[in-house]
Motif scaffolding. Structure first.
Motif, mmCIF file in Angstrom:
data_model
loop_
_atom_site.group_PDB
_atom_site.id
_atom_site.type_symbol
_atom_site.label_atom_id
_atom_site.label_comp_id
_atom_site.label_asym_id
_atom_site.label_seq_id
_atom_site.Cartn_x
_atom_site.Cartn_y
_atom_site.Cartn_z
ATOM 1 N N ASP A 82 -7.561 -3.614 -2.164
ATOM 2 C CA ASP A 82 -6.600 -2.871 -2.792
ATOM 3 C C ASP A 82 -5.264 -3.325 -2.932
ATOM 4 N N SER A 83 -4.585 -2.954 -3.968
ATOM 5 C CA SER A 83 -3.099 -3.273 -3.852
ATOM 6 C C SER A 83 -2.318 -2.619 -2.719
ATOM 7 N N VAL B 12 -1.606 1.156 2.155
ATOM 8 C CA VAL B 12 -1.439 1.449 0.423
ATOM 9 C C VAL B 12 -0.700 2.389 0.062
ATOM 10 N N ASN B 13 -1.109 3.417 -1.087
ATOM 11 C CA ASN B 13 0.055 4.439 -1.413
ATOM 12 C C ASN B 13 -0.034 5.592 -0.680
ATOM 13 N N THR B 14 -0.130 5.350 0.880
ATOM 14 C CA THR B 14 0.006 6.469 1.579
ATOM 15 C C THR B 14 0.925 6.064 2.812
ATOM 16 N N ASP B 15 0.945 6.899 3.730
ATOM 17 C CA ASP B 15 1.775 6.353 4.917
ATOM 18 C C ASP B 15 0.866 5.883 6.054
ATOM 19 N N ARG C 208 8.791 5.232 4.434
ATOM 20 C CA ARG C 208 7.454 4.764 3.686
ATOM 21 C C ARG C 208 7.550 3.349 3.325
ATOM 22 N N PHE C 209 6.465 2.649 3.826
ATOM 23 C CA PHE C 209 6.039 1.374 3.437
ATOM 24 C C PHE C 209 7.064 0.286 4.221
#
Lengths: 112, 108
Positions: free
Chosen positions: B27-28, B91-94, A97-98
């Motif tokens: 967005d962040s 973002v807060n996903t993949d 992830r990320f």
């Protein structure tokens, strides 16, 4: 080192024919995998992504489907191609992830 | 969902000139990358830069995450720099979401 293979490089298919594009990653395990499409002169649209075997998230309702039968294999398919399916298809992977994502060479699909 | 806008959409330079490309996001983000797409369509990784500043030869990038933008600097541009430059964010996903792109043409 990790590498990503995507084939074929170019493909010309008649309307109504099936499609199967394959992407494989070497040198890593449990990668995140992605399929993108780029229409001529446009940006990259995320089609599908997968965080594990059998786990597929679809971003855009369309004539395509994706599967991940093995950890490092990602397949993009269609049962019957449409003219609007023409474009440049890119596969990508990231290790977790990320983290940084890396792209394959792409497949240029023309539906005639 | 998150919006990622790049400016300018098109840029024409003479060899040797400097340029700044901008990426704004709504967005962040947990991840930000810059790519160069060459005339053959290949996406080349330039920078992985969720925050801070990095430099690689004639290219450098700065991301100010708190103000939701990133800049790509190209100095002493060369004809081989031509192509499309994309930023992409996660973002807060993949999901890795691409910006609208900047098409750069460098003439000798």
């Amino acid at each position: 080192s990790q590498t990503i293979h995507q084939w074929p490089a170019t493909l010309v298919q008649p309307v109504g024919s099936p499609l199967s594009l394959e992407c494989t990653v070497e040198g890593t395990s449990n990668p995140n995998l992605y399929w993108y499409r780029q229409a001529a002169g446009r940006g990259l649209q995320l089609l599908f992504y997968s965080v594990g075997i059998g786990q597929i998230s679809s971003e855009v309702p369309q004539n395509l489907s994706a599967s991940r039968p093995q950890d490092r294999q990602f397949i993009l398919s269609s049962k019957k191609l449409l003219l609007s399916d023409s474009g440049f298809y890119l596969c990508a992977w990231s290790s977790q992830r990320f983290t940084e994502a890396f792209f394959g060479q792409g497949t240029r699909l023309t539906v005639v | 969902g998150i919006q990622v806008e790049q400016s300018p959409p098109d840029l024409i330079l003479q060899e040797g000139a400097n340029s700044t490309l901008r990426c704004n996001f709504s967005d962040s983000v947990n991840n930000l990358q810059w790519f160069h797409q060459n005339p053959w369509g290949q996406l080349i990784n330039l920078f992985y830069i969720p925050s801070g500043t990095k430099q690689n030869g004639r290219l450098s990038a700065t991301t100010v995450a708190t103000e939701r933008y990133s800049l790509l600097y190209i100095s002493s541009s060369q004809t081989t720099d031509s192509g499309v430059y994309f930023c992409a964010v996660m973002v807060n996903t993949d999901k890795l979401i691409f910006g609208t792109g900047t098409r750069l043409q460098v003439f000798p």
